[in-house]
Design a protein around this motif. Structure first.
Motif, PDB file in Angstrom:
ATOM      1  N   GLU A 342       0.818  -1.208   0.000  1.00 26.17           N
ATOM      2  CA  GLU A 342       0.000   0.000   0.000  1.00 26.17           C
ATOM      3  C   GLU A 342       0.858   1.266   0.000  1.00 26.17           C
ATOM      4  OE1 GLU A 342      -2.527  -3.261   1.573  1.00 26.17           O
ATOM      5  OE2 GLU A 342      -0.488  -2.541   1.984  1.00 26.17           O
ATOM      6  N   ARG A 345       1.624   2.134  -3.500  1.00 22.62           N
ATOM      7  CA  ARG A 345       0.462   2.708  -4.182  1.00 22.62           C
ATOM      8  C   ARG A 345       0.260   4.175  -3.791  1.00 22.62           C
ATOM      9  NH1 ARG A 345      -4.173  -1.212  -2.439  1.00 22.62           N
ATOM     10  NH2 ARG A 345      -5.423   0.382  -3.497  1.00 22.62           N
ATOM     11  N   ARG A 366      -2.870   5.690 -13.676  1.00 22.70           N
ATOM     12  CA  ARG A 366      -2.980   4.238 -13.622  1.00 22.70           C
ATOM     13  C   ARG A 366      -2.435   3.756 -12.265  1.00 22.70           C
ATOM     14  NH1 ARG A 366      -0.905   2.233 -19.597  1.00 22.70           N
ATOM     15  NH2 ARG A 366      -2.552   3.295 -20.801  1.00 22.70           N
ATOM     16  N   PRO A 367      -3.315   3.325 -11.404  1.00 23.38           N
ATOM     17  CA  PRO A 367      -2.854   2.896 -10.071  1.00 23.38           C
ATOM     18  C   PRO A 367      -1.972   1.656 -10.151  1.00 23.38           C
ATOM     19  CG  PRO A 367      -5.175   2.363 -10.366  1.00 23.38           C
ATOM     20  CD  PRO A 367      -4.761   3.174 -11.577  1.00 23.38           C
ATOM     21  N   LEU A 368      -1.054   1.570  -9.184  1.00 21.95           N
ATOM     22  CA  LEU A 368      -0.199   0.393  -9.088  1.00 21.95           C
ATOM     23  C   LEU A 368      -0.980  -0.769  -8.489  1.00 21.95           C
ATOM     24  CD1 LEU A 368       3.169   1.838  -7.710  1.00 21.95           C
ATOM     25  CD2 LEU A 368       2.663   1.111 -10.050  1.00 21.95           C
ATOM     26  N   ARG A 369      -0.527  -1.934  -8.771  1.00 25.06           N
ATOM     27  CA  ARG A 369      -1.116  -3.124  -8.172  1.00 25.06           C
ATOM     28  C   ARG A 369      -0.015  -3.910  -7.463  1.00 25.06           C
ATOM     29  NH1 ARG A 369      -4.792  -0.727  -8.109  1.00 25.06           N
ATOM     30  NH2 ARG A 369      -6.738  -0.844  -9.309  1.00 25.06           N
ATOM     31  N   ARG A 370      -0.215  -4.142  -6.156  1.00 21.45           N
ATOM     32  CA  ARG A 370       0.736  -4.913  -5.371  1.00 21.45           C
ATOM     33  C   ARG A 370      -0.008  -6.082  -4.723  1.00 21.45           C
ATOM     34  NH1 ARG A 370       3.929  -2.516  -7.854  1.00 21.45           N
ATOM     35  NH2 ARG A 370       5.707  -1.268  -7.114  1.00 21.45           N
ATOM     36  N   ALA A 371       0.410  -7.297  -5.041  1.00 22.63           N
ATOM     37  CA  ALA A 371      -0.253  -8.479  -4.500  1.00 22.63           C
ATOM     38  C   ALA A 371       0.063  -8.667  -3.019  1.00 22.63           C
ATOM     39  CB  ALA A 371       0.149  -9.728  -5.283  1.00 22.63           C
ATOM     40  N   ARG A 678      -4.894   0.615   4.138  1.00 23.44           N
ATOM     41  CA  ARG A 678      -5.546   0.141   2.919  1.00 23.44           C
ATOM     42  C   ARG A 678      -6.590   1.149   2.446  1.00 23.44           C
ATOM     43  NH1 ARG A 678      -5.312  -5.350   1.842  1.00 23.44           N
ATOM     44  NH2 ARG A 678      -7.513  -5.413   1.273  1.00 23.44           N
ATOM     45  N   GLU A 682      -6.583   3.608  -1.229  1.00 25.03           N
ATOM     46  CA  GLU A 682      -7.697   3.810  -2.157  1.00 25.03           C
ATOM     47  C   GLU A 682      -8.070   5.291  -2.253  1.00 25.03           C
ATOM     48  OE1 GLU A 682     -10.800   1.371  -0.704  1.00 25.03           O
ATOM     49  OE2 GLU A 682      -9.765  -0.533  -1.111  1.00 25.03           O
ATOM     50  N   GLU A 685      -5.496   7.089  -4.423  1.00 25.86           N
ATOM     51  CA  GLU A 685      -5.642   6.750  -5.841  1.00 25.86           C
ATOM     52  C   GLU A 685      -6.871   7.436  -6.446  1.00 25.86           C
ATOM     53  OE1 GLU A 685      -3.479   2.347  -5.819  1.00 25.86           O
ATOM     54  OE2 GLU A 685      -5.658   2.505  -5.625  1.00 25.86           O
TER      55      GLU A 685
END
Length: 737
Positions: A342, A345, A366-371, A678, A682, A685
């Motif tokens: 997070e 992001r 374009r937001p990042l994506r972290r698993a 978290r 959001e 973003e």
């Protein structure tokens, strides 16, 4: 203004808690404490003394009740006699009633002057005490109830003295203290000690060593130090004696009566049980395990702390400073770009917002994506720490070797089980005696009123019965007192005794019965008169199973059962279903093998050792029904105070403390940091994607709240228009949050 709370307190608390758990593990498990007698063995001797005190108390009570009943019968006979019996005849009638007193005196009730004597000499002190007690009254004006006293004969022997009144005369008797070896084990010593530490009676091996000879006085001092006790709990304890040939003398002591009964039994006696047990070191602790566990926890703590600091705390602090700088208008440097989850992001969104404030050409965000985010990090830390704690819990579940349980405990279990069998047999035998006595007071010509009076008197005197009733020759119930018969006996053969009335059902029914003598004809050769069809032929008493359960319920024995010849449970001190099987097949086999003599075994069961013993009940007086019944007992060795199990429990404690610290601190971290983080990712973003209408409110004064406040300031600046290129650090927006 400094931040309050945030990510640092949970991380610091976790570090401190884990270091404390490591220290506790070393201190609790790392000290190897060895003693030559296990505390469980000492406690077992204490329970043995309590059992012996209860048995002696029962013997004294029976003597007291016997004299009271004999005096009542002699009074009734004297009152109905046309010619008053002489004093010598009164003593002869007393001896004819069955109990053999060591000494008996008929004395003047006022002066105590002996009028007739039989047996051994009754001390003058006993007569004076009886006269004083018989003439005293209570506060409500009632006469004192007879009480036993302790007297000393000229020979130095000690006797119990009892008294009762027969019309205007005083009946005083003496008897010995009824000592019996605990569970029939003659290898144990049994002493009765007075409050001054003097031995008044003894049985079994004597005390030899210097420390052993101090046992009577030490027991009296220990009892005096505990004071009067509480309610129905008698004072008791244990002592250690000398060491002889590798065997240590261990002692259990207990007051004869609880504190609440000293007014009824003012004897002040202490029962002492001694035995010599092999020296078997009882070790608590495991230094190798303690050091290994502490070292492993320190390594796990270091790894977890580094993970939380480098992948959560430090990136979050960087975002806090970077967001505050951008909100102040310092757009000259890029926003911090942490790598983990997070925070990455949020850093990516802050950089996009900085570019928007600079007025750069609009680009689609374009937001990042972290698993793997903060939640995954916390779960990983929990797994690492649980990997340390769970093996400790597994060690706790490992079975302890049978060698860790002293054989003395197995022998004690057998001795106490044999003693329990003797108690139950005594209760059942007394039942046979009771119904025989009731039947002797009736005959075939007894009226319903007479039968009811006899049964009611017996029920008032004894609480062991659920129901008393009289049967006629057809097996019909004529008179009942107490509860209704659960399983009325209709077909009676033989001369009376104990009967198992059912073999199934909700409640086991055990009864005793005795035949009623036939009515004597008024004229020889004439048939007895039939009083309207009321012809009683037998007296039956159903036992209250709760009374048998009480006889089986003894502290420190675990579960105790009375089983019939099929090894089905008929009574238990720990709750049972009627005629259920014993809990394990091994206990059933033990009961079968103990049909002739007591047995004890250490049985492995469910990862534990089970101390089990069984003893045959033996034939009840006047009956052979109970010959194949047994008393079975068992208790888990893990319940006992043994070094191996203490080490297991300390290991379990260390593991549970570790899990508690992990759950508490990581749960705290998740609530105050991870979950808000978290939401913050959001929010950032959405703002970077163009949401200018949603107002951001900081909730807490911590890192997440600081970044939220900065995002709100940035939103206000974007709503007012972009900054010119190359904004200076001193430029501040006019809006405030």
């Amino acid at each position: 203004m400094p931040l309050l709370g945030g990510v640092r307190p949970p991380v610091a608390a976790l570090l401190c808690a884990l270091l404390a758990v490591a220290a506790i593990t070393v201190l609790a498990l790392g000290r190897n404490v060895a003693i030559d007698v296990a505390p469980a063995v000492l406690t077992s001797q204490q329970h043995m003394a309590e059992d012996s005190a209860s048995a002696l108390r029962g013997s004294v009570d029976r003597d007291l009740d016997t004299l009271r009943h004999q005096a009542a019968e002699l009074t009734a006979v004297t009152a109905s006699a046309a010619v008053q019996p002489t004093d010598e005849q009164l003593l002869a009638d007393l001896q004819a009633l069955g109990h053999s007193w060591r000494g008996a005196v008929v004395a003047d009730r006022t002066s105590g002057q002996p009028l007739a004597v039989s047996g051994e000499q009754v001390p003058t002190a006993a007569l004076r005490a009886a006269v004083k007690a018989a003439s005293a009254t209570n506060a409500d004006g009632t006469r004192n109830a007879p009480r036993p006293t302790l007297v000393t004969l000229p020979s130095g022997e000690t006797r119990l003295s009892f008294w009762a009144t027969v019309n205007s005369r005083l009946l005083v008797t003496t008897d010995v203290l009824g000592l019996t070896a605990p569970g029939g084990d003659t290898s144990r010593g049994l002493l009765v000690v007075d409050g001054h530490g003097h031995t008044v009676a003894s049985l079994g091996p004597g005390l030899v060593g210097t420390q052993d000879r101090r046992v009577p006085a030490s027991s009296a001092r220990a009892s005096a130090q505990l004071g009067g006790g509480v309610g129905q709990t008698r004072n008791s304890g244990y002592l250690l004696g000398d060491l002889h040939s590798g065997k240590r003398t261990v002692v259990g002591w207990a007051d004869l009566v609880p504190a609440s009964d000293t007014a009824v039994h003012p004897l002040g006696l202490i029962v002492v049980v001694t035995t010599a047990t092999p020296q078997a070191p009882d070790v608590t602790g495991n230094s190798l395990l303690a050091l290994s566990a502490a070292a492993g926890l320190l390594v796990a703590t270091l790894v977890v702390t580094l993970l939380l600091v480098t992948r959560l705390q430090r990136p979050l602090l960087q975002l806090h400073l970077g967001a505050a700088r951008i909100a102040r208008g310092d757009l000259s440097r890029p926003a911090p770009q942490p790598r983990p989850g997070e925070t990455a992001r949020i850093g990516h969104a802050l950089e996009a917002l900085r570019r928007q404030l600079l007025g750069e050409p609009a680009q689609e965000f374009r937001p990042l994506r972290r698993a793997f985010g903060a939640r995954g990090l916390v779960i990983t830390c929990g797994i690492v720490l649980a990997a340390w704690a769970v093996p400790l819990l597994v060690i706790f579940t490992q079975p302890v070797s049978a060698s860790a349980v002293p054989q003395q405990l197995v022998a004690d279990q057998q001795t106490r089980t044999t003693a329990a069998a003797a108690r139950v047999q005594q209760t059942l035998s007394e039942g046979v005696e009771d119904v025989t006595a009731m039947a002797s007071l009736l005959d075939g010509a007894a009226t319903p009123e007479r039968a009811s009076n006899v049964l009611n008197a017996a029920l008032d005197q004894h609480s062991r019965y659920q129901s008393l009733y009289v049967l006629d020759r057809n097996g019909s119930v004529l008179t009942t007192v107490g509860g209704a018969p659960r399983e009325a006996l209709h077909e009676l053969t033989g001369t009376g005794g104990l009967v198992q009335a059912n073999t199934a059902g909700r409640i086991p029914v055990l009864a005793v019965w005795a035949p009623i003598p036939a009515a004597k004809p008024a004229v020889p050769g004439q048939r007895a008169i039939d009083l309207g069809g009321y012809t009683p032929v037998a007296v039956v008493a159903e036992f209250d199973i709760a009374a048998l359960n009480t006889a089986l319920s003894q502290p420190g024995m675990g579960s105790v059962w009375l089983v019939d010849s099929r090894q089905k449970v008929m009574a238990s001190g720990s709750g049972f279903r009627a005629y259920e099987n014993l809990p394990t097949a091994s206990l059933t086999r033990l009961a079968q093998d103990a049909s002739a003599a007591p047995l004890s075994r250490l049985l492995p069961v469910s990862g534990d050792q089970l101390l089990a013993a069984a003893a045959p009940l033996g034939a009840v007086t006047g009956s052979e029904t109970s010959e194949n019944w047994q008393i079975v007992s068992s208790q888990n060795a893990s319940w006992l105070d043994l070094g191996a199990y203490r080490t297991q429990r300390l290991t379990l404690l260390a593991g549970l403390l570790g899990l508690t610290a992990v759950a508490g601190c990581l749960g705290w971290l998740h609530i105050v940091v991870v979950r808000p983080l978290r939401v913050l990712a959001e929010t950032a973003e959405r703002l970077a994607a163009g949401d200018r209408r949603t107002v951001r409110y900081p909730v807490h004064h911590d890192e997440v709240g600081s970044v939220t406040r900065s995002l709100e300031l940035i939103r206000q600046q974007l709503s007012a228009g972009p900054k010119r290129q190359g904004g200076r650090p001193g430029d501040r927006p006019s809006a405030r949050v």
